[in-house]
Design a protein around this motif. Structure first.
Motif, PDB file in Angstrom:
ATOM      1  N   UNK A 176      23.378  86.875   7.836  1.00 44.05           N
ATOM      2  CA  UNK A 176      23.362  88.074   7.698  1.00 44.05           C
ATOM      3  C   UNK A 176      24.388  88.343   6.574  1.00 44.05           C
ATOM      4  N   UNK A 177      24.699  87.296   5.502  1.00 38.47           N
ATOM      5  CA  UNK A 177      25.512  87.506   4.390  1.00 38.47           C
ATOM      6  C   UNK A 177      24.586  87.524   3.250  1.00 38.47           C
ATOM      7  N   UNK A 178      24.858  87.741   2.456  1.00 42.06           N
ATOM      8  CA  UNK A 178      23.725  87.593   1.055  1.00 42.06           C
ATOM      9  C   UNK A 178      24.114  86.073   0.386  1.00 42.06           C
ATOM     10  N   UNK A 179      23.188  85.275  -0.365  1.00 39.38           N
ATOM     11  CA  UNK A 179      23.721  83.876  -0.768  1.00 39.38           C
ATOM     12  C   UNK A 179      24.892  84.184  -1.210  1.00 39.38           C
ATOM     13  N   UNK A 180      25.035  84.584  -1.923  1.00 41.73           N
ATOM     14  CA  UNK A 180      26.399  84.705  -3.045  1.00 41.73           C
ATOM     15  C   UNK A 180      27.737  84.325  -1.951  1.00 41.73           C
ATOM     16  N   UNK A 181      28.106  85.327  -1.298  1.00 39.40           N
ATOM     17  CA  UNK A 181      28.977  85.300  -0.034  1.00 39.40           C
ATOM     18  C   UNK A 181      28.761  84.225   1.209  1.00 39.40           C
ATOM     19  N   UNK A 182      27.582  83.828   1.380  1.00 34.26           N
ATOM     20  CA  UNK A 182      27.344  82.658   2.409  1.00 34.26           C
ATOM     21  C   UNK A 182      27.421  81.765   1.669  1.00 34.26           C
ATOM     22  N   UNK A 183      27.642  81.098   0.004  1.00 35.99           N
ATOM     23  CA  UNK A 183      27.477  79.954  -0.410  1.00 35.99           C
ATOM     24  C   UNK A 183      29.448  80.036  -0.337  1.00 35.99           C
ATOM     25  N   UNK A 184      29.735  81.258  -0.166  1.00 31.96           N
ATOM     26  CA  UNK A 184      32.381  81.376  -0.942  1.00 31.96           C
ATOM     27  C   UNK A 184      31.963  80.797   0.200  1.00 31.96           C
ATOM     28  N   UNK A 185      31.185  81.464   1.798  1.00 31.48           N
ATOM     29  CA  UNK A 185      32.316  81.055   2.798  1.00 31.48           C
ATOM     30  C   UNK A 185      32.084  79.771   3.281  1.00 31.48           C
ATOM     31  N   UNK A 186      31.390  79.024   3.076  1.00 28.90           N
ATOM     32  CA  UNK A 186      30.091  77.420   2.660  1.00 28.90           C
ATOM     33  C   UNK A 186      31.604  76.429   1.770  1.00 28.90           C
ATOM     34  N   UNK A 187      32.059  77.125   0.080  1.00 27.57           N
ATOM     35  CA  UNK A 187      32.808  76.436  -0.054  1.00 27.57           C
ATOM     36  C   UNK A 187      34.669  75.815   0.664  1.00 27.57           C
ATOM     37  N   UNK A 188      34.076  74.780   0.638  1.00 25.95           N
ATOM     38  CA  UNK A 188      35.616  74.184   1.649  1.00 25.95           C
ATOM     39  C   UNK A 188      36.400  73.849   0.655  1.00 25.95           C
ATOM     40  N   UNK A 189      37.549  73.367   1.579  1.00 25.11           N
ATOM     41  CA  UNK A 189      38.609  72.540   0.403  1.00 25.11           C
ATOM     42  C   UNK A 189      38.990  71.126   1.986  1.00 25.11           C
ATOM     43  N   UNK A 190      39.809  70.147   1.322  1.00 26.60           N
ATOM     44  CA  UNK A 190      40.252  69.481   2.067  1.00 26.60           C
ATOM     45  C   UNK A 190      41.255  69.361   3.449  1.00 26.60           C
ATOM     46  N   UNK A 191      41.452  69.455   4.556  1.00 23.47           N
ATOM     47  CA  UNK A 191      42.637  69.773   5.785  1.00 23.47           C
ATOM     48  C   UNK A 191      42.742  68.452   5.543  1.00 23.47           C
ATOM     49  N   UNK A 192      42.569  67.271   4.793  1.00 23.83           N
ATOM     50  CA  UNK A 192      43.528  66.156   5.207  1.00 23.83           C
ATOM     51  C   UNK A 192      45.329  65.902   5.287  1.00 23.83           C
TER      52      UNK A 192
END
Length: 387
Positions: A291-307
């Motif tokens: 559904x999302x273009x490649x740039x937005x998809x990459x941003x959605x799954x640029x993750x941060x730690x929850x530790x």
């Protein structure tokens, strides 16, 4: 409607039966999508009074899975060139965060959607606890309507916990600000933009962002049962990390039916209603990038730690969704959502070929139920609180 049960998946069936028979969940349903097609199973009752069974296609309150709809809507607007997730709150809502030590000139939309804005955990807001977390108060306030300005005020009612971008802390308030930005950018209601950018393109005919005046569903649904409440007479402001177990109601008390209630307090964070099959379509679209273009998809799954955030162990958070690493090393992507009397999970492998969706109509053994079914389906556990 007759219950359509699929054959096979004995371990999953045993986990569902255990959730109801041993753990005390009123019911649980599981739907799996993989190379073999769709599998559906259920245990327990959708309605403990009438004895109605669970069936495929029921509408469910998706809780915090709604956050992913908000994030996807914002990312679709970014793809349309109407905003950037690096824009600040003040770029679109000047002065809206100028309370209690917050600085909207430093908080970006990315911070809001990744729970790194520094906002405190909105569920701990005293105003919400007084109205929702005590049984008699819930009965009195269950149909209260929260306007956007009410939700934003609650989100700022306690000081920042971190500086923007410094650390992860799960907060509904960030998604309320994101919803407000969607409305400012488009001139349309947040709910209509979710429909335009997500629901209609994916063909989700039974999914909707619940308008703030609505208190129910638009199709068949299970009852919701809750018994996670503070004792009558407890003042939420007296709770501490040490004394809270002694402040909770006796767990042997009967559950409260919370099915019909207003969820506008969760604007932008917990107000999407959908059936499991359509949640699978949505989450798979988010996993695969269809559904999302490649740039937005990459941003959605640029993750941060929850530790260290006292959230879910073994996770990293993206924008509205998260990645969970099981004890066998398998990584799943998706989301979970819990509200009064309801809990939903949709998670799948990173290739989008094996997706699990679970719903249980309770809130007192929800996480153990989810973990038991994850282990039955994927052969490993990992879904637990990081305390």
């Amino acid at each position: 409607m007759a219950v359509v049960e699929s054959p096979g998946r004995q371990k999953v069936r045993e986990a569902m039966d255990s959730a109801v028979g041993d753990m005390g969940a009123p019911s649980v349903v599981v739907q799996v999508q993989d190379d073999d097609g769709t599998w559906f199973g259920s245990a327990g009752l959708a309605d403990t009074v009438t004895g109605a069974r669970r069936v495929p296609g029921e509408q469910l309150h998706s809780g915090s899975i709604s956050k992913a709809f908000t994030a996807a809507t914002v990312l679709r607007l970014e793809a349309e060139g109407r905003l950037s997730i690096e824009d600040t709150v003040d770029d679109w809502l000047p002065g809206a965060m100028a309370e209690n030590g917050y600085d909207g000139a430093r908080v970006t939309i990315r911070h809001l959607l990744s729970n790194t804005s520094g906002l405190f955990a909105t569920g701990m807001a005293l105003e919400l606890q007084r109205r929702i977390n005590i049984r008699s108060a819930f009965a009195e306030h269950r149909f209260d309507v929260y306007q956007p300005e009410d939700v934003l005020k609650i989100a700022l009612s306690q000081p920042p916990v971190y500086q923007p971008g410094e650390a992860f802390l799960y907060s509904n308030g960030g998604f309320a600000f994101a919803a407000a930005i969607v409305e400012k950018v488009t001139g349309n209601s947040f709910e209509s933009e979710v429909d335009r950018t997500i629901v209609r393109p994916l063909g989700l005919t039974h999914t909707f962002a619940r308008p703030r005046q609505e208190t129910g569903y638009r199709g068949r649904h299970p009852r919701a049962y809750s018994k996670v409440y503070l004792k009558e007479g407890v003042r939420p402001e007296d709770l501490t990390a040490d004394n809270w177990p002694s402040m909770m109601e006796d767990p042997s008390l009967p559950p409260m039916d919370t099915t019909e209630s207003n969820s506008s307090w969760g604007w932008g964070a917990a107000n999407v209603v959908a059936p499991l099959d359509e949640l699978i379509v949505f989450v798979n679209a988010m996993i695969t990038g269809s559904l999302l273009p490649a740039d937005q998809h990459r941003r959605m799954w640029t993750t941060v730690s929850t530790e260290g955030a006292h959230w879910l162990a073994n996770t990293r958070y993206g924008l509205g969704l998260y990645e969970l690493t099981l004890s066998n090393g398998l990584k799943l992507r998706g989301g979970t959502g819990q509200g009064p009397g309801t809990c939903t999970l949709v998670m799948g492998t990173a290739d989008g070929k094996h997706t699990l969706a679970v719903h249980t109509n309770n809130d007192w053994v929800s996480l153990p139920v989810l973990d038991k079914i994850i282990e039955a389906e994927f052969g490993a556990s990992g879904f637990q609180l990081d305390l």
